[in-house]
Motif scaffolding. Sequence first.
Motif, short mmCIF file in Angstrom:
data_model
loop_
_atom_site.label_atom_id
_atom_site.label_comp_id
_atom_site.label_asym_id
_atom_site.label_seq_id
_atom_site.Cartn_x
_atom_site.Cartn_y
_atom_site.Cartn_z
N ALA A 102 2.21 1.91 -3.67
CA ALA A 102 1.03 2.28 -4.33
C ALA A 102 0.82 3.66 -4.07
CB ALA A 102 -0.16 1.46 -4.36
N ARG A 162 0.93 -1.38 0.16
CA ARG A 162 -0.03 -0.14 -0.08
C ARG A 162 0.78 1.31 -0.03
NH1 ARG A 162 -2.57 -3.47 3.28
NH2 ARG A 162 -1.92 -2.47 5.33
N ARG A 188 -1.82 -8.24 -3.31
CA ARG A 188 -2.58 -8.07 -4.30
C ARG A 188 -3.77 -7.10 -3.84
NH1 ARG A 188 -1.24 -13.42 -5.64
NH2 ARG A 188 -0.37 -13.56 -7.55
N ALA A 189 -4.10 -7.22 -2.70
CA ALA A 189 -4.99 -6.43 -1.98
C ALA A 189 -4.54 -4.75 -2.20
CB ALA A 189 -5.25 -6.66 -0.58
N ALA A 190 -3.47 -4.53 -2.53
CA ALA A 190 -3.18 -3.03 -2.61
C ALA A 190 -3.94 -2.71 -3.86
CB ALA A 190 -1.60 -2.83 -2.58
N GLY A 191 -4.29 -3.40 -4.76
CA GLY A 191 -4.86 -3.06 -5.97
C GLY A 191 -4.10 -2.92 -7.27
N LEU A 192 -2.71 -3.19 -7.26
CA LEU A 192 -1.80 -3.14 -8.38
C LEU A 192 -1.66 -4.51 -9.01
CD1 LEU A 192 0.64 -0.59 -6.86
CD2 LEU A 192 -1.15 -0.07 -8.40
N GLU A 226 3.06 1.50 -9.92
CA GLU A 226 1.98 0.93 -10.77
C GLU A 226 1.85 -0.59 -11.03
OE1 GLU A 226 1.54 4.23 -14.02
OE2 GLU A 226 3.38 3.87 -13.63
N SER A 248 -2.20 -10.31 0.36
CA SER A 248 -2.10 -9.05 1.06
C SER A 248 -1.45 -8.07 0.11
CB SER A 248 -1.55 -9.18 2.27
OG SER A 248 -0.30 -9.65 2.19
#
Length: 130
Positions: free
Chosen positions: A67, A64, A89-93, A72, A87
């Motif tokens: 990010a 996080r 991947r949960a940062a959304g990238l 990116e 965990s």
Amino acid sequence: MKTLGVLGGMGPAATVAFLARLQALTPATGDADHIRVLMDLNPHVPDRNTRPGEAEVELGAMARRLAAAGAEVLAMPCNTAHAQAASIRAAGLPFIDMIAATTAAAKATGAAAIGVLATGGGRALYAPAL
């Protein structure tokens, strides 16, 4: 060109070796042709073999932070820590999964046997993937 965020420090020498390879293998003709890299070199991530839940919390926080700093896409040069990839991947990238990439490359060569030097946790990830 995207900015790469590197979750590192597990161990520190592996992270430095990864960055050296990244730089050496980038087809750049000048400084400006290289990939922008943001790195969190954190040798204090809890042990991925003995404290996986705590490691997962810290790896997610690292992802996080990267990010938020402008990364990116994420990568991590620690095989064992890939067990906590959810965990990250949960940062959304997008996350470059070293286990999946290595397995795909090995399979693409048609190799019948693969040698992996890893911790017990790393072996547990590679054995079913290969």
